[in-house]
Scaffold this motif. Structure first.
Motif, PDB file in Angstrom:
ATOM      1  N   MET A  56       0.738  -1.063   0.184  1.00 18.06           N
ATOM      2  CA  MET A  56      -0.115   0.118   0.001  1.00 18.06           C
ATOM      3  C   MET A  56       0.709   1.110   0.106  1.00 18.06           C
ATOM      4  O   MET A  56       0.519   2.009  -0.619  1.00 18.06           O
ATOM      5  CB  MET A  56      -0.877  -0.114   1.506  1.00 18.06           C
ATOM      6  CG  MET A  56      -2.248   0.945   0.886  1.00 18.06           C
ATOM      7  SD  MET A  56      -3.028   0.936   2.507  1.00 18.06           S
ATOM      8  CE  MET A  56      -1.878   1.499   3.648  1.00 18.06           C
ATOM      9  N   LEU A  57       1.715   1.485   0.836  1.00 15.48           N
ATOM     10  CA  LEU A  57       2.986   2.514   1.032  1.00 15.48           C
ATOM     11  C   LEU A  57       3.365   2.897  -0.288  1.00 15.48           C
ATOM     12  O   LEU A  57       3.884   4.176   0.148  1.00 15.48           O
ATOM     13  CB  LEU A  57       3.384   2.510   2.116  1.00 15.48           C
ATOM     14  CG  LEU A  57       2.888   2.699   4.117  1.00 15.48           C
ATOM     15  CD1 LEU A  57       3.587   2.701   4.258  1.00 15.48           C
ATOM     16  CD2 LEU A  57       2.027   3.194   3.596  1.00 15.48           C
ATOM     17  N   PRO A  58       3.853   1.925  -1.056  1.00 19.01           N
ATOM     18  CA  PRO A  58       4.358   2.162  -2.284  1.00 19.01           C
ATOM     19  C   PRO A  58       4.034   2.914  -3.171  1.00 19.01           C
ATOM     20  O   PRO A  58       4.373   3.420  -3.777  1.00 19.01           O
ATOM     21  CB  PRO A  58       5.834   0.335  -2.721  1.00 19.01           C
ATOM     22  CG  PRO A  58       5.694   0.356  -1.283  1.00 19.01           C
ATOM     23  CD  PRO A  58       4.515   0.386  -0.342  1.00 19.01           C
ATOM     24  N   ASN A  62       4.029   5.867  -4.795  1.00 20.09           N
ATOM     25  CA  ASN A  62       4.107   6.541  -6.193  1.00 20.09           C
ATOM     26  C   ASN A  62       3.103   7.306  -7.097  1.00 20.09           C
ATOM     27  O   ASN A  62       3.395   7.827  -7.971  1.00 20.09           O
ATOM     28  CB  ASN A  62       4.474   5.474  -7.136  1.00 20.09           C
ATOM     29  CG  ASN A  62       5.290   4.412  -7.241  1.00 20.09           C
ATOM     30  OD1 ASN A  62       5.982   4.861  -6.873  1.00 20.09           O
ATOM     31  ND2 ASN A  62       5.369   2.958  -7.348  1.00 20.09           N
ATOM     32  N   LEU A  63       1.390   7.560  -6.753  1.00 17.22           N
ATOM     33  CA  LEU A  63       0.581   8.200  -6.794  1.00 17.22           C
ATOM     34  C   LEU A  63       1.190   9.785  -6.779  1.00 17.22           C
ATOM     35  O   LEU A  63       0.772  10.477  -6.901  1.00 17.22           O
ATOM     36  CB  LEU A  63      -0.593   8.245  -6.215  1.00 17.22           C
ATOM     37  CG  LEU A  63      -1.828   9.026  -6.283  1.00 17.22           C
ATOM     38  CD1 LEU A  63      -2.195   8.399  -7.301  1.00 17.22           C
ATOM     39  CD2 LEU A  63      -2.000   7.891  -5.243  1.00 17.22           C
ATOM     40  N   VAL A  64       1.474  10.272  -5.153  1.00 23.86           N
ATOM     41  CA  VAL A  64       2.221  11.270  -4.847  1.00 23.86           C
ATOM     42  C   VAL A  64       3.571  12.123  -5.664  1.00 23.86           C
ATOM     43  O   VAL A  64       2.583  12.947  -6.525  1.00 23.86           O
ATOM     44  CB  VAL A  64       2.574  11.330  -2.991  1.00 23.86           C
ATOM     45  CG1 VAL A  64       3.091  12.460  -2.591  1.00 23.86           C
ATOM     46  CG2 VAL A  64       1.201  10.468  -2.102  1.00 23.86           C
ATOM     47  N   SER A 120       9.155   3.784 -14.790  1.00 26.22           N
ATOM     48  CA  SER A 120       7.663   3.264 -16.027  1.00 26.22           C
ATOM     49  C   SER A 120       6.069   3.626 -14.228  1.00 26.22           C
ATOM     50  O   SER A 120       4.942   4.188 -15.549  1.00 26.22           O
ATOM     51  CB  SER A 120       7.701   1.472 -15.603  1.00 26.22           C
ATOM     52  OG  SER A 120       6.943   0.780 -14.465  1.00 26.22           O
ATOM     53  N   LYS A 121       6.211   3.536 -13.424  1.00 27.97           N
ATOM     54  CA  LYS A 121       4.735   3.708 -13.271  1.00 27.97           C
ATOM     55  C   LYS A 121       4.376   5.138 -12.723  1.00 27.97           C
ATOM     56  O   LYS A 121       3.547   5.515 -12.899  1.00 27.97           O
ATOM     57  CB  LYS A 121       4.895   2.839 -11.025  1.00 27.97           C
ATOM     58  CG  LYS A 121       5.119   1.604 -11.179  1.00 27.97           C
ATOM     59  CD  LYS A 121       4.125   0.615 -11.650  1.00 27.97           C
ATOM     60  CE  LYS A 121       4.540  -0.332 -12.098  1.00 27.97           C
ATOM     61  NZ  LYS A 121       5.524  -1.141 -12.853  1.00 27.97           N
ATOM     62  N   LEU A 122       6.570   5.994 -11.670  1.00 28.98           N
ATOM     63  CA  LEU A 122       5.530   7.161 -12.214  1.00 28.98           C
ATOM     64  C   LEU A 122       5.354   8.252 -13.711  1.00 28.98           C
ATOM     65  O   LEU A 122       4.973   8.591 -13.336  1.00 28.98           O
ATOM     66  CB  LEU A 122       6.962   8.007 -11.650  1.00 28.98           C
ATOM     67  CG  LEU A 122       7.408   7.634 -10.043  1.00 28.98           C
ATOM     68  CD1 LEU A 122       8.264   8.103  -9.331  1.00 28.98           C
ATOM     69  CD2 LEU A 122       6.187   7.937  -9.030  1.00 28.98           C
ATOM     70  N   ARG A 200       5.106  -5.899  -6.659  1.00 29.85           N
ATOM     71  CA  ARG A 200       4.345  -5.009  -5.139  1.00 29.85           C
ATOM     72  C   ARG A 200       3.147  -4.210  -6.062  1.00 29.85           C
ATOM     73  O   ARG A 200       3.104  -3.780  -6.803  1.00 29.85           O
ATOM     74  CB  ARG A 200       5.332  -4.832  -4.801  1.00 29.85           C
ATOM     75  CG  ARG A 200       6.116  -3.664  -5.051  1.00 29.85           C
ATOM     76  CD  ARG A 200       6.937  -2.806  -3.912  1.00 29.85           C
ATOM     77  NE  ARG A 200       7.571  -1.414  -4.559  1.00 29.85           N
ATOM     78  CZ  ARG A 200       8.578  -0.983  -4.121  1.00 29.85           C
ATOM     79  NH1 ARG A 200       8.778  -1.800  -2.906  1.00 29.85           N
ATOM     80  NH2 ARG A 200       8.961  -0.149  -4.015  1.00 29.85           N
ATOM     81  N   GLY A 201       2.372  -3.379  -4.626  1.00 28.79           N
ATOM     82  CA  GLY A 201       1.597  -2.317  -4.976  1.00 28.79           C
ATOM     83  C   GLY A 201       0.170  -3.205  -5.160  1.00 28.79           C
ATOM     84  O   GLY A 201      -0.306  -4.159  -4.650  1.00 28.79           O
TER      85      GLY A 201
END
Length: 257
Positions: A56-58, A62-64, A120-122, A200-201
């Motif tokens: 959850m925290l990772p 990435n979202l923030v 890539s997520k960012l 993860r995620g």
């Protein structure tokens, strides 16, 4: 309306739906719709203890960061396109073409280029949030009151000060609307980017549960995403109303007349 009554009214329909779902699943055995008690128990096991630090925290990090990158770049680009006519004529067609591509379709090439890590997520999150914010910034600048600009120029303000005291405050409500839409896009893409080539995620855990036909974990993940999405939007609205207090008060005054 009283704030307490307003909250209670807003919670009434979700409460009715939850009660109806609990009654229905207690009388019907369906592997795809597990009982509410089982979902709550799995939610507590996964998302209150086990998976918080590892998944959850990772995802939220990435979202923030992806969203903040999008806000900074999109407002800078939006100001440039909104204030410089030649740039607007050159780049708006390209911008319209680029935003017509579904961002989700860009996940595979981004993974190929940037790998399966956070980069890539960012990139996906930032790109998805970029377009609504930059378009809202351009639109807000174009709607600026000409009389306000005339006053600022009559005072012979430097261009940067004119931008800060006239253009940006006038466009701020439109930019805030674009930022809220961009946050919703960023949240969706945070989950989508973790469903492909991830380790993860939130999206990864939910997808793994779906692949193993673990419907209870799938519903627990959906509940968590709903809660996070609601909380993020609520926090954004509180911050927006605090920053744009003058705009909120002027609209409230106009409605009360």
């Amino acid at each position: 309306m009283n704030p307490v009554r307003k909250v209670l009214l807003g919670l009434s329909l979700p409460a009715v739906l939850l009660i109806g779902y609990a009654i229905w699943t207690s009388n019907v055995t369906n592997p795809y719709f597990p009982p509410l008690v089982s979902i709550a128990q799995r939610f507590r096991e996964l998302w209150l203890f086990d998976r918080v630090g590892s998944d959850m925290l990772p995802s939220l990090r990435n979202l923030v960061f992806g969203y903040l990158i999008a806000v900074v770049l999109s407002i800078a680009v939006g100001v440039a396109l909104g204030r410089v006519r030649i740039l607007r004529l050159l780049l708006i067609p390209l911008l319209d073409f680029a935003r017509s591509i579904p961002i989700i379709m860009l996940i595979p090439p981004f993974v190929l280029v940037l790998g399966i890590g956070d980069a890539s997520k960012l990139a996906i999150i930032a790109l998805g949030a970029f377009f609504p914010i930059v378009l809202a910034t351009i639109d807000g600048l174009r709607r600026t009151d000409p009389a306000l600009i005339d006053v600022a120029r009559a005072l012979r303000l430097p261009w940067w000060k004119e931008l800060c005291v006239a253009w940006l405050p006038s466009a701020a409500p439109s930019i805030a609307g674009g930022m809220q839409t961009g946050l919703q896009f960023a949240f969706i893409l945070m989950v989508a980017s973790e469903m492909l080539a991830a380790v993860r995620g939130l999206g990864y855990v939910t997808m793994q549960a779906q692949l193993t036909f673990d419907s209870v974990s799938v519903w627990a993940g959906i509940v968590l995403l709903a809660i996070l999405g609601f909380c993020l939007n609520t926090v954004f609205i509180v911050i927006r109303d605090r920053v744009l207090k003058w705009h909120v008060e002027s609209r409230a005054t106009a409605r009360s007349r």
